[in-house]
Scaffold this motif. Structure first.
Motif, PDB file in Angstrom:
ATOM      1  N   UNK A  87      -3.612   6.842  -9.497  1.00 17.22           N
ATOM      2  CA  UNK A  87      -4.044   5.840  -8.525  1.00 17.22           C
ATOM      3  C   UNK A  87      -3.969   6.505  -7.164  1.00 17.22           C
ATOM      4  N   UNK A  88      -4.947   6.218  -6.348  1.00 17.70           N
ATOM      5  CA  UNK A  88      -5.130   7.025  -5.159  1.00 17.70           C
ATOM      6  C   UNK A  88      -4.065   6.804  -4.088  1.00 17.70           C
ATOM      7  N   UNK A  89      -3.390   5.642  -4.116  1.00 17.83           N
ATOM      8  CA  UNK A  89      -2.446   5.365  -3.043  1.00 17.83           C
ATOM      9  C   UNK A  89      -3.155   4.958  -1.772  1.00 17.83           C
ATOM     10  N   UNK A  90      -4.349   4.384  -1.933  1.00 14.52           N
ATOM     11  CA  UNK A  90      -5.138   3.932  -0.784  1.00 14.52           C
ATOM     12  C   UNK A  90      -5.113   2.414  -0.776  1.00 14.52           C
ATOM     13  N   UNK A  91      -4.759   1.829   0.351  1.00 13.38           N
ATOM     14  CA  UNK A  91      -4.667   0.373   0.426  1.00 13.38           C
ATOM     15  C   UNK A  91      -6.038  -0.233   0.653  1.00 13.38           C
ATOM     16  N   UNK A  92      -6.380  -1.196  -0.186  1.00 12.65           N
ATOM     17  CA  UNK A  92      -7.745  -1.734  -0.191  1.00 12.65           C
ATOM     18  C   UNK A  92      -8.056  -2.563   1.047  1.00 12.65           C
ATOM     19  N   UNK A  93      -7.066  -3.237   1.601  1.00 14.06           N
ATOM     20  CA  UNK A  93      -7.378  -4.142   2.710  1.00 14.06           C
ATOM     21  C   UNK A  93      -7.489  -3.414   4.047  1.00 14.06           C
ATOM     22  N   UNK A  94      -7.133  -2.121   4.052  1.00 13.90           N
ATOM     23  CA  UNK A  94      -7.203  -1.384   5.311  1.00 13.90           C
ATOM     24  C   UNK A  94      -8.502  -0.587   5.391  1.00 13.90           C
ATOM     25  N   UNK A  95      -8.831  -0.140   6.595  1.00 13.82           N
ATOM     26  CA  UNK A  95     -10.008   0.713   6.743  1.00 13.82           C
ATOM     27  C   UNK A  95      -9.619   2.146   6.412  1.00 13.82           C
ATOM     28  N   UNK A  98      -7.315   3.588   9.068  1.00 16.98           N
ATOM     29  CA  UNK A  98      -5.949   3.034   9.019  1.00 16.98           C
ATOM     30  C   UNK A  98      -5.157   3.626   7.861  1.00 16.98           C
ATOM     31  N   UNK A 101      -4.111   7.099   8.904  1.00 18.34           N
ATOM     32  CA  UNK A 101      -3.089   7.039   9.962  1.00 18.34           C
ATOM     33  C   UNK A 101      -1.723   6.680   9.376  1.00 18.34           C
ATOM     34  N   UNK A 102      -1.765   5.961   8.256  1.00 16.65           N
ATOM     35  CA  UNK A 102      -0.512   5.586   7.588  1.00 16.65           C
ATOM     36  C   UNK A 102       0.194   6.838   7.066  1.00 16.65           C
TER      37      UNK A 102
ATOM     38  N   UNK B   5       5.003   4.686  11.072  1.00 18.53           N
ATOM     39  CA  UNK B   5       3.655   4.438  10.546  1.00 18.53           C
ATOM     40  C   UNK B   5       3.730   3.487   9.358  1.00 18.53           C
ATOM     41  N   UNK B   9       1.809  -0.120   9.291  1.00 21.62           N
ATOM     42  CA  UNK B   9       0.861  -0.423   8.217  1.00 21.62           C
ATOM     43  C   UNK B   9       1.254  -1.701   7.491  1.00 21.62           C
ATOM     44  N   UNK B  12       0.081  -4.531   9.471  1.00 16.75           N
ATOM     45  CA  UNK B  12      -1.378  -4.582   9.416  1.00 16.75           C
ATOM     46  C   UNK B  12      -1.843  -5.220   8.102  1.00 16.75           C
ATOM     47  N   UNK B  16      -3.950  -8.662   7.499  1.00 14.11           N
ATOM     48  CA  UNK B  16      -5.199  -8.761   6.738  1.00 14.11           C
ATOM     49  C   UNK B  16      -5.058  -9.743   5.577  1.00 14.11           C
ATOM     50  N   UNK B  72       0.579  -5.254  -5.104  1.00 11.17           N
ATOM     51  CA  UNK B  72      -0.587  -4.459  -4.745  1.00 11.17           C
ATOM     52  C   UNK B  72      -0.220  -3.003  -4.543  1.00 11.17           C
ATOM     53  N   UNK B  75      -0.170  -1.410  -7.983  1.00 14.61           N
ATOM     54  CA  UNK B  75      -1.423  -1.107  -8.662  1.00 14.61           C
ATOM     55  C   UNK B  75      -2.225  -0.032  -7.938  1.00 14.61           C
ATOM     56  N   UNK B  76      -2.165   0.006  -6.600  1.00 14.77           N
ATOM     57  CA  UNK B  76      -2.999   1.012  -5.931  1.00 14.77           C
ATOM     58  C   UNK B  76      -2.298   2.359  -5.783  1.00 14.77           C
ATOM     59  N   UNK B  77      -1.062   2.461  -6.274  1.00 11.87           N
ATOM     60  CA  UNK B  77      -0.397   3.763  -6.268  1.00 11.87           C
ATOM     61  C   UNK B  77       0.381   4.070  -5.006  1.00 11.87           C
ATOM     62  N   UNK B  78       0.373   3.158  -4.023  1.00  7.28           N
ATOM     63  CA  UNK B  78       1.100   3.520  -2.797  1.00  7.28           C
ATOM     64  C   UNK B  78       2.616   3.436  -2.980  1.00  7.28           C
ATOM     65  N   UNK B  81       3.684   6.757  -3.843  1.00  5.46           N
ATOM     66  CA  UNK B  81       3.705   7.612  -2.660  1.00  5.46           C
ATOM     67  C   UNK B  81       4.965   7.370  -1.826  1.00  5.46           C
TER      68      UNK B  81
END
Lengths: 204, 220, 248
Positions: A87-95, A98, A101-102, B5, B9, B12, B16, B72, B75-78, B81
């Protein structure tokens, strides 16, 4: 022997649920290395990367980094690791911006722009990740490779859902990284086009 | 990733996803409304029960909000991280819980004057109620984050989190409502507030640590 | 003092062989003691001057309540042992003992309710002790539910250990707060257990049945642990030999 190697794995033994993986696995990683881990599905390729990154603890075995044992305290190793999992570790609700920058709060906007340009994401800078395709999300995650200063990259299936152009870009970046003294450990089912790698096979 | 950071986040993402916070607050209001409609709308019943109703609704709303706290990220892997970021996972968890707490508590406090009026909360105990909410809810969030972390890998974890966490919430509910009631009767209530504070400090020491262990075990 | 026994506890195989001959005698001795204490208490102990014969239920109520708390204490401690030393036997112990503890708490609740009917006139009174046993029962159910919901063994081990430790830390606070809450709401006028100066012919059978129930539960726990060890280690050779020894 350990002083010349960058990262040393010795006698590693991983237990996952009911199965034993990587029985007595040992290898060294030198700077400039591209290490490819091969093995069938379920052979423990991802688990091995997770053990090196410290996300899971091995049953037995030791991890040395820079001549010091870091099996129990990975903090020094984790500071020089960049790990990209399934899983990419990318948050879906952010651009896109962003998200980056995190992970990399200290990069300048010109660095950010050039990294995104290399991956063809510049026009998507301010769009929400929700609206991107799987391949684009993968590229967003990969753009950390352009922005971070970590020496050791652990990439779990980095080429998945990338198109041919993306694979080429990524391979070029990996070559740059190893040429400047970094090291990469990756798992993949695809053949590497332009990269030369040392292979490690895991058997069940 | 740095602590700064990370917390930026977090806020943020909360901004959202403000609908989630609204949902928890709406749930809170609905639970409160159930009591006059379901039991008795007269001030004879509501006035002495007001603090209890508000606290029970708060606890339920917080449990609803907290259950999805890590979903969330999982599931998204953060979450993975975060575990390997090299930063202290306990501290990250504490920061995340703090952000969640602020996001739910501040709007909740804003609604309090209105609800106190609707439930005929006796005069003189309003500010004590506010104080119990401010020093009592952090414990609920801290303890609840353990449950959320333990069940993050489950698809349907909400009921389990309730079952696991509600017994641990009892002392907070008891001390908080007792303090409000003591204030209504003109009895000293500072000792009870001190108990609430003690529970908070204990949770502050233990919970982030336990949450970190649970998160690490869950991301395997 | 030698600590080898402590390290040996990390090995399920060693524990299995060590405990194999222990479970049945403990269980049997416990049964006999409990039965002896119960018969003495129910049939021969003198009648209580205040409560009459209904007090005799304490010979099952009190041991069950004590066991319910002791089991939880043991759960919390083994959770701590697992988190600190990663000892493999600790989660097996937790999984084996949690349902037993829940049954003990339920027994205490039911016997308390049965005693409450003739004494207070209702099946349930929000008495401090009964309420804390109820909360204890809910805590047990939480642990069991968590254990059953998580399919991954490694995660379930950790999760249950964490919740046991958190429970152990919280239990005194919960108990204290419930007792405090009870004084506020004016509960029962006299309680089941706190009898001033109980004569010897009344408390000796109580002591015997408590000891009996302790042994019985210990035997039961060892049995359940042995079964769990066999299930978890079913791939290893010693388990295969163990199972084949008695034939199929």
């Amino acid at each position: 022997m350990q002083s010349s190697a960058f990262l040393t794995i010795s006698d590693l033994w991983i237990e996952r649920g009911e199965r034993d993986l990587c029985k007595r696995l040992s290898f060294d990683v030198f700077s400039g290395d591209v290490l490819r881990i091969l093995g069938e599905n379920g052979a423990g390729k991802s688990s091995l990367l997770k053990v090196i990154s410290g996300a899971i603890s091995p049953l037995e075995g030791k991890v040395f980094y820079g001549g010091q044992e870091v099996t129990n305290d990975r903090h020094s190793l984790q500071e020089s690791i960049l790990y990209l999992g399934h899983s990419a570790g990318v948050k879906k609700v952010l651009t896109v911006e962003e998200n980056l920058r995190w992970y990399c709060p200290s990069v300048s906007s010109s660095e950010l722009h050039s990294a995104l340009e290399a991956l063809g994401l510049l026009s998507l800078l301010d769009s929400s990740v929700n609206t991107l395709s799987a391949g684009q999300i993968r590229r967003v995650a990969l753009s950390r490779l352009w922005l971070s200063k970590q020496k050791l990259w652990l990439l779990d299936e980095p080429f998945s859902s990338l198109d041919a152009e993306g694979v080429g870009i990524l391979e070029k970046r990996i070559m740059q990284h190893t040429a400047s003294g970094g090291a990469v450990i990756l798992t993949t089912h695809q053949d590497l086009l332009s990269l030369h790698s040392r292979d490690i096979s895991l058997s069940l | 990733m740095t602590y700064l950071s990370f917390i930026k986040t977090e806020f943020l993402v909360l901004w959202r996803r403000k609908q989630d916070v609204f949902n928890a607050l709406l749930f809170f209001i609905i639970v409160v409304v159930l009591f006059p409609l379901g039991v008795n709308p007269s001030s004879d019943f509501l006035a002495p029960a007001a603090d209890g109703i508000i606290w029970c609704a708060t606890v339920l709303a917080i449990l609803m909000a907290i259950e999805g706290m890590f979903k969330e990220d999982y599931t998204d892997g953060s979450l993975e991280q975060l575990v390997i970021s090299g930063l202290s996972l306990s501290l990250l968890m504490l920061l995340k819980t703090t952000a969640q707490w602020l996001a739910v508590l501040l709007p909740l406090l804003l609604m309090m004057p209105l609800l106190a009026e609707m439930l005929y909360l006796p005069d003189g105990s309003f500010w004590v109620l506010i104080v119990t909410l401010v020093i009592g809810t952090p414990s609920l969030f801290l303890i609840g984050s353990i449950g959320a972390a333990l069940t993050v890998s489950l698809k349907q974890g909400a009921m389990l989190v309730m079952l696991l966490m509600l017994p641990f919430y009892l002392p907070v509910i008891i001390f908080a409502t007792s303090a409000v009631r003591a204030a209504q009767l003109g009895l000293p209530y500072l000792g009870l507030l001190a108990m609430l504070l003690a529970v908070f400090l204990l949770s502050l020491v233990i919970a982030p640590f336990m949450t970190a262990i649970a998160i690490k075990a869950s991301t395997n | 003092m030698s600590w080898t026994w402590f390290h040996k506890l990390g090995s399920p195989k060693w524990f299995f062989h060590w405990s194999k001959s222990l479970a049945l005698p403990l269980f049997g001795f416990g049964c006999i003691c409990l039965l002896f204490g119960l018969v003495w208490g129910v049939a021969f102990a003198p009648e209580d001057y205040q409560q009459g014969n209904s007090f005799r239920i304490i010979y099952i109520h009190v041991p069950a309540a004590i066991l319910a708390q002791s089991c939880y204490l043991a759960l919390g401690l083994s959770g701590l042992v697992f988190l600190v030393w990663q000892m493999k036997i600790a989660p097996i112990f937790i999984k084996a003992v949690a349902p037993v503890g829940a049954v003990m708490a339920l027994m205490a609740l039911v016997s308390g309710a049965i005693w409450g009917k003739p004494t207070w006139g209702t099946w349930w009174v929000w008495d401090a002790r009964l309420t804390s046993v109820l909360v204890l029962f809910l805590l047990y159910m939480g642990i069991i539910a968590l254990q059953n919901s998580l399919n991954d063994v490694t995660l379930a081990n950790k999760a249950v250990a964490v919740i046991s430790v958190v429970g152990l830390i919280n239990l005194p606070i919960i108990k204290y707060s419930v007792e405090w809450w009870n004084t506020l709401h004016q509960g029962a006028t006299f309680t089941l257990t706190e009898k001033p100066a109980m004569p010897a012919e009344m408390w000796v059978p109580l002591l015997i049945s408590t000891i009996g129930l302790y042994c019985l539960v210990a035997g039961l726990a060892l049995w359940r642990m042995q079964t769990e060890i066999l299930i978890r280690e079913h791939r290893s050779n010693w388990v295969k030999q163990e199972v084949m020894k008695d034939g199929l």
